[in-house]
Design a protein around this motif. Sequence first.
Motif, PDB file in Angstrom:
ATOM      1  N   ALA A 219       0.839  -1.208   0.000  1.00 36.14           N
ATOM      2  CA  ALA A 219       0.000   0.000   0.000  1.00 36.14           C
ATOM      3  C   ALA A 219       0.872   1.256   0.000  1.00 36.14           C
ATOM      4  N   ALA A 220       0.403   2.282  -0.723  1.00 39.45           N
ATOM      5  CA  ALA A 220       1.190   3.501  -0.929  1.00 39.45           C
ATOM      6  C   ALA A 220       1.669   4.142   0.366  1.00 39.45           C
ATOM      7  N   GLU A 221       0.805   4.143   1.345  1.00 37.89           N
ATOM      8  CA  GLU A 221       1.130   4.777   2.622  1.00 37.89           C
ATOM      9  C   GLU A 221       2.313   4.089   3.300  1.00 37.89           C
ATOM     10  N   ARG A 222       2.274   2.756   3.250  1.00 36.64           N
ATOM     11  CA  ARG A 222       3.325   1.967   3.882  1.00 36.64           C
ATOM     12  C   ARG A 222       4.633   2.133   3.090  1.00 36.64           C
ATOM     13  N   ILE A 223       4.509   2.198   1.767  1.00 39.63           N
ATOM     14  CA  ILE A 223       5.695   2.402   0.919  1.00 39.63           C
ATOM     15  C   ILE A 223       6.369   3.707   1.311  1.00 39.63           C
ATOM     16  N   GLU A 224       5.565   4.745   1.416  1.00 39.96           N
ATOM     17  CA  GLU A 224       6.067   6.079   1.777  1.00 39.96           C
ATOM     18  C   GLU A 224       6.852   6.005   3.092  1.00 39.96           C
ATOM     19  N   ARG A 225       6.293   5.312   4.045  1.00 44.34           N
ATOM     20  CA  ARG A 225       6.922   5.206   5.362  1.00 44.34           C
ATOM     21  C   ARG A 225       8.246   4.431   5.283  1.00 44.34           C
ATOM     22  N   LYS A 226       8.238   3.306   4.579  1.00 47.63           N
ATOM     23  CA  LYS A 226       9.438   2.483   4.468  1.00 47.63           C
ATOM     24  C   LYS A 226      10.548   3.225   3.714  1.00 47.63           C
ATOM     25  N   VAL A 227      10.165   3.878   2.623  1.00 48.91           N
ATOM     26  CA  VAL A 227      11.163   4.595   1.815  1.00 48.91           C
ATOM     27  C   VAL A 227      11.801   5.705   2.638  1.00 48.91           C
ATOM     28  N   ARG A 228      10.964   6.443   3.360  1.00 48.85           N
ATOM     29  CA  ARG A 228      11.509   7.538   4.172  1.00 48.85           C
ATOM     30  C   ARG A 228      12.416   7.014   5.283  1.00 48.85           C
ATOM     31  N   GLU A 229      12.036   5.884   5.832  1.00 50.03           N
ATOM     32  CA  GLU A 229      12.828   5.290   6.907  1.00 50.03           C
ATOM     33  C   GLU A 229      14.235   4.909   6.399  1.00 50.03           C
ATOM     34  N   ILE A 230      14.281   4.255   5.258  1.00 48.38           N
ATOM     35  CA  ILE A 230      15.579   3.790   4.745  1.00 48.38           C
ATOM     36  C   ILE A 230      16.396   4.978   4.212  1.00 48.38           C
ATOM     37  N   ALA A 231      15.699   5.961   3.629  1.00 49.54           N
ATOM     38  CA  ALA A 231      16.384   7.160   3.134  1.00 49.54           C
ATOM     39  C   ALA A 231      17.053   7.901   4.287  1.00 49.54           C
ATOM     40  N   GLU A 232      16.375   7.896   5.411  1.00 49.70           N
ATOM     41  CA  GLU A 232      16.903   8.566   6.605  1.00 49.70           C
ATOM     42  C   GLU A 232      18.183   7.871   7.073  1.00 49.70           C
TER      43      GLU A 232
ATOM     44  N   LEU B 264      20.230   6.059   5.383  1.00 54.52           N
ATOM     45  CA  LEU B 264      21.331   6.197   4.415  1.00 54.52           C
ATOM     46  C   LEU B 264      21.622   7.662   4.058  1.00 54.52           C
ATOM     47  N   GLU B 265      20.983   8.570   4.737  1.00 56.90           N
ATOM     48  CA  GLU B 265      21.152  10.011   4.496  1.00 56.90           C
ATOM     49  C   GLU B 265      20.865  10.378   3.044  1.00 56.90           C
ATOM     50  N   LEU B 266      19.749   9.863   2.559  1.00 58.46           N
ATOM     51  CA  LEU B 266      19.338  10.156   1.189  1.00 58.46           C
ATOM     52  C   LEU B 266      18.110  11.074   1.156  1.00 58.46           C
ATOM     53  N   THR B 267      17.601  11.445   2.331  1.00 62.28           N
ATOM     54  CA  THR B 267      16.350  12.211   2.387  1.00 62.28           C
ATOM     55  C   THR B 267      16.376  13.471   1.513  1.00 62.28           C
ATOM     56  N   PRO B 268      17.460  14.277   1.550  1.00 65.45           N
ATOM     57  CA  PRO B 268      17.452  15.498   0.725  1.00 65.45           C
ATOM     58  C   PRO B 268      17.445  15.208  -0.777  1.00 65.45           C
ATOM     59  N   LEU B 269      17.745  13.954  -1.145  1.00 69.77           N
ATOM     60  CA  LEU B 269      17.866  13.625  -2.574  1.00 69.77           C
ATOM     61  C   LEU B 269      16.641  12.911  -3.126  1.00 69.77           C
ATOM     62  N   LEU B 270      15.617  12.698  -2.287  1.00 67.71           N
ATOM     63  CA  LEU B 270      14.502  11.842  -2.700  1.00 67.71           C
ATOM     64  C   LEU B 270      13.832  12.265  -4.006  1.00 67.71           C
ATOM     65  N   ALA B 271      13.781  13.577  -4.246  1.00 69.28           N
ATOM     66  CA  ALA B 271      13.076  14.055  -5.441  1.00 69.28           C
ATOM     67  C   ALA B 271      13.981  14.137  -6.669  1.00 69.28           C
TER      68      ALA B 271
ATOM     69  N   LEU C 226      17.877  -2.879   0.957  1.00 65.11           N
ATOM     70  CA  LEU C 226      17.540  -2.878   2.383  1.00 65.11           C
ATOM     71  C   LEU C 226      16.079  -2.529   2.682  1.00 65.11           C
ATOM     72  N   VAL C 227      15.376  -2.017   1.671  1.00 64.17           N
ATOM     73  CA  VAL C 227      14.052  -1.446   1.928  1.00 64.17           C
ATOM     74  C   VAL C 227      13.008  -2.509   2.304  1.00 64.17           C
ATOM     75  N   ARG C 228      13.235  -3.736   1.834  1.00 66.73           N
ATOM     76  CA  ARG C 228      12.271  -4.796   2.161  1.00 66.73           C
ATOM     77  C   ARG C 228      12.744  -5.528   3.400  1.00 66.73           C
ATOM     78  N   ASP C 229      11.841  -5.716   4.348  1.00 66.21           N
ATOM     79  CA  ASP C 229      12.273  -6.442   5.541  1.00 66.21           C
ATOM     80  C   ASP C 229      11.738  -7.872   5.572  1.00 66.21           C
ATOM     81  N   ASP C 230      11.181  -8.311   4.434  1.00 63.06           N
ATOM     82  CA  ASP C 230      10.623  -9.663   4.389  1.00 63.06           C
ATOM     83  C   ASP C 230      11.520 -10.622   3.609  1.00 63.06           C
TER      84      ASP C 230
END
Length: 361
Positions: A108-121, A123-130, A150-154
């Motif tokens: 689900a999109a909401e969960r994707i958003e959360r996971k992506v932001r978590e891993i970006a944080e 790896l210090e990629l947050t400022p580069l997301l766009a 790393l983004v998938r934990d399953d």
Amino acid sequence: MAEIRLQQLAHSYSGGADYALRQLDHVWAQGGAFALLGPSGCGKSTLLNIISGLLTPSEGQVLFDGRAVNALTPEQRNIAQVFQFPVVYDTMTVFDNLAFPLRNQGMAAERIERKVREIAEVLELTPLLAKRARNLSADEKQKVSMGRGLVRDDVSAILFDEPLTVIDPHLKWKLRRKLKQIHEQFNITMVYVTHDQLEAATFADKIAVMYGGQIVQFGTPRELFERPAHSFVGYFIGSPGMNLLDVTPWEGGVCLGEHRLPLPPALCARVAEGGWQRLQAGIRPEFVKVYEAPSEHALAAQLLHTEDLGTYKILTLELAGQRLKARLPEQREVPAGPVYLGFPAPWLMLYGDDHLLEAAP
Ligand code: ADP
Ligand code: MG
């Protein structure tokens, strides 16, 4: 998360006798942080690609949690793999690159958003997301590549094949720490391939040392240092590596030229079995005792030269026509006159055709 078991694995790219992997039996326990360490060309990538399913082994089986996966595709095996060079979609943004493996799963999109932001944080990629991936530096692209792993934990496991090769040295250390943190947080089985012993020791709890298509020892960094099971481990681990001296059998131990090295009776019994092409005594430079005066078991040696490395000194010596090294703490004076060496029994190893001889139990 899975236990990965390799059974009688062998691989030849040509189909002939030139095996890249030879007779490999090994278990990576579920949830561990492991390193696969060895020189270039020893078969590390071959082994990783067989685990992930990119390569079909000529012989043997790969089992995840006891189930053979040889016939399964990489997707079916549910393994994430991070390669030496970045694999990113240039036209997509960093966010979309990271979201890609999750969208594929129909998350689900909401969960994707959360996971992506978590891993970006992490790896210090947050400022580069766009940003589009094509506009990133090599370092940044590799971080995205790692993020996708790393983004998938399953996943059953994450395999890293020398992932920090293109990363700037000052960032390397930081990323290695991060990988370790991620491991602690998610407890996913991770296998990290490297040719760098320091990198292996900082990331992994246990290291498999590979040489000539085989795993020659699997142990903690300390075990590899203190009790190398194979002369290659002695030589490859440590800086400088273990001294390996050719010796000949003698009833109370072994002879090094004119010198006699006594050994415990149980080990003498092993030596008496004989049958080796080559018998070597191994001792690490750190464990060689250096004396200025003769004593009962000390061996007279010749000091060839001294290297002062700041926090310690490395002496190069000659003993019975063979070179060896000793490491002295910085405050120790280098003997000006004759030198005598001691090999403390607990640190003196014996190798028969490269394999550690152990006293029979
Ligand atoms: P490492 O990753 O430890 O450097 P590799 O697994 O890449 O080692 O290679 C192990 C051996 O297999 C080497 O001798 C290498 O030349 C050979 N090899 C690797 N890939 C191929 C290939 N695609 N075709 C033929 N030989 C290969
Ligand atoms: Mg490789």
